[in-house]
Scaffold this motif. Structure first.
Motif: not given
Length: 547
Positions: A172-173, A96-98, A177-181, A246-247
């Motif tokens: 990915v967790p 996810g991070a990469v 994903s929600l944090a990034f959105g 930091r998702p």
């Protein structure tokens, strides 16, 4: 639904909104805004959300399938201050991070989209006189601003939710994903409010856009310099806040409180400023002109300079301030990579700290070139705004020919970014040289890095002139061309994108100096395309009717 329909339907506007009369007609204006943006709005929402899963995470998963592969990739990125300045840090080697690392630039792109949207439906409407027409009916004082904010806030939230939903389909967790959105939506929220405040400050939509983009440029510079160094400056930037969520690397939900609080404060400020000013006016008072015209105003070139000098000078100062930041941090940037042996080995293979500094200069001036291209588009589109306001027809009714009038603005659109980039190169080169105690050795390379960007910048000038000549109604689409070029530049190293598509973006073809051999052929090809498009656009303008 048209403006005339709303203006003639004042009674319906009154009954459609109950409560505070200042908000009467908000729903009708919201429908009008959505109708006007029925093509552009869905386009940027989907472009900023759908590629997250299929392009970014999918390509990283196929190229770096194992944890060891991703760890090596992350170490390479963290060993390059230039890459960290462009896209931000990678906080761990998880998929996810990469996978979303380069998608961090979407925080900037969504800011550009909402700024253009809000200014279009607020200050641009006032400048055209349509807001005064609507306010003469039963439409409330706050209806226009509320409708514009609703469109931009809603589109930002929708972009974030669609992006998160797409990431849900990958390996990915879901929490990340929600944090990034939400971080993506939060960036849109902040700059929606920034644009709302900027729209209250000046009577000109062009100046309001300049103010909002100036704030965005400052935020990007603080974030870029902070991420390339110790990271402290990133906390002063709304773009840095979104990255600090930091998702997939801890999901720091509390950081989202910073953009939300800033959005609330700026939104309240926008309404307070709106209440204190007249319709069509700005809080920054316009100075009274001289009772007699200066000799320089005898011709169209003098008039064009008088109309654009404020924006050109202010933009040049802003670009030079960013260049000052570049020059002050580039020397010794290799010392910021830490003591990790893997990272140090990668740096040595790249050519040592000098190669890092050269790479940082190149990437930094590519980012500056995007800002200079925005300045060039704004200057070229002054032709469109003068024609739309009928001032162009007034000038042409005298002894000024079409070609001469058009060239008076095109020359400034070409020369303005050139002067800005030259000044930026001098500022960054001298600052870098003083820090390195070698002005003579650093200045030529930095100056070259600035000037080789000009043919790519002028490509945007040419696109604006071409659209103005061939399809004046769609001349503002030049801003969309810039966004598309930036998006292609960001997708440059992502698999699955055909090379011929990537080659459409001009910044890819500029020589990578300093640090690489200068190649003349790409520069000449870009210049040839620039000249051709400008001449075609001017020829088309000479043959069409005025709007």
């Amino acid at each position: 639904m048209s403006t005339a329909t709303i203006a003639g339907g004042g009674r319906r506007a009154t009954t459609a909104t109950r409560g505070d009369p200042n908000f009467a007609g908000t729903l009708l204006l919201l429908r009008l805004a959505l109708r006007r943006d029925r093509i552009v709005l869905p386009l940027w929402v989907l472009l900023l959300s759908l590629p997250l899963a299929s392009v970014y995470v999918g390509s990283i998963q196929s190229i770096y399938p194992s944890e060891a592969d991703r760890a090596a990739f992350a170490a390479t990125i963290m060993g390059s201050p230039a890459q960290r300045a462009m896209y931000g840090n990678i906080y761990n080697d998880s998929l996810g991070a990469v996978g979303i690392w380069k998608a961090g630039m979407f925080y900037t792109l969504i800011a550009v989209a909402v700024i253009l949207t809000v200014i279009r439906h607020t200050r641009a409407e006032e400048e055209s006189g349509r807001t005064e027409l609507l306010d003469s009916t039963s439409v409330g004082r706050y209806a226009g601003l509320t409708a514009a904010l609703s469109v931009a806030f809603g589109a930002s939230l929708l972009t974030g939710l669609i992006g998160a939903a797409g990431l849900f389909t990958t390996d990915v967790p879901r929490s990340g994903s929600l944090a990034f959105g939400l971080a993506l939506a939060a960036s849109g929220f902040v700059f929606t409010a920034v644009a709302a405040v900027a729209a209250q400050l000046s009577a000109s939509a062009r100046v309001a856009r300049g103010i909002a983009f100036g704030v965005l440029g400052t935020a990007f510079a603080l974030r870029a310099v902070g991420d390339a160094g110790s990271g402290a400056l990133s906390w002063l930037s709304p773009l840095g806040w979104s990255l600090q969520v930091r998702p997939y690397a801890g999901d720091r939900w509390w950081v989202l409180l910073l953009p939300l609080a800033t959005t609330v404060v700026l939104t309240v400020a926008a309404y307070a400023l709106l209440r204190r000013r007249d319709v069509g006016a700005g809080l920054i008072a316009e100075r009274l002109g001289s009772p007699t015209a200066a000799p320089s105003l005898n011709g169209p070139f003098g008039l064009s300079w008088r109309l654009q000098r404020g924006t050109l000078i202010a933009s040049t100062i802003g670009i030079c301030l960013y260049a000052l930041l570049i020059g002050s941090v580039v020397h010794g940037i290799g010392d910021e990579i830490g003591s990790n042996q893997t990272v140090l080995d990668i740096v040595n293979r790249m050519g040592g700290s000098q190669a890092l500094e050269d790479s940082f200069v190149t990437i930094s001036f590519t980012m500056l070139a995007v800002g200079a291209a925005a300045l060039s588009i704004s200057s070229a589109l002054r032709l469109h705004s003068e024609e739309s306001a009928d001032r162009g027809e007034l000038v042409l009714s005298g002894g000024v020919g079409r070609t001469r009038w058009a060239w008076s603005h095109v020359v400034l659109a070409i020369a303005g970014p050139a002067v800005a980039m030259l000044a930026a190169g001098l500022v960054a080169g001298i600052t870098y040289g003083v820090a390195a105690s070698d002005v003579g050795g650093t200045l030529p390379g930095v100056l070259a890095a600035a000037l080789v960007q000009l043919p790519a910048i002028w490509m945007l000038t040419a696109a604006a002139v071409l659209l103005f000549g061939l399809a004046p109604r769609f001349a503002p689409v030049a801003w969309g061309v810039l966004v598309a070029f930036v998006a292609l530049f960001l997708l440059g190293s992502i698999s699955g994108v055909p090379q011929w598509v990537l080659d459409l973006e001009p910044f890819t073809h500029t020589p990578r100096v300093p640090g690489a051999q200068f190649e003349l052929a790409p520069v000449l090809w870009l210049l040839l395309i620039d000249v051709t498009l400008i001449l075609v656009g001017l020829a088309a303008f000479r043959r069409r009717d005025l709007r």
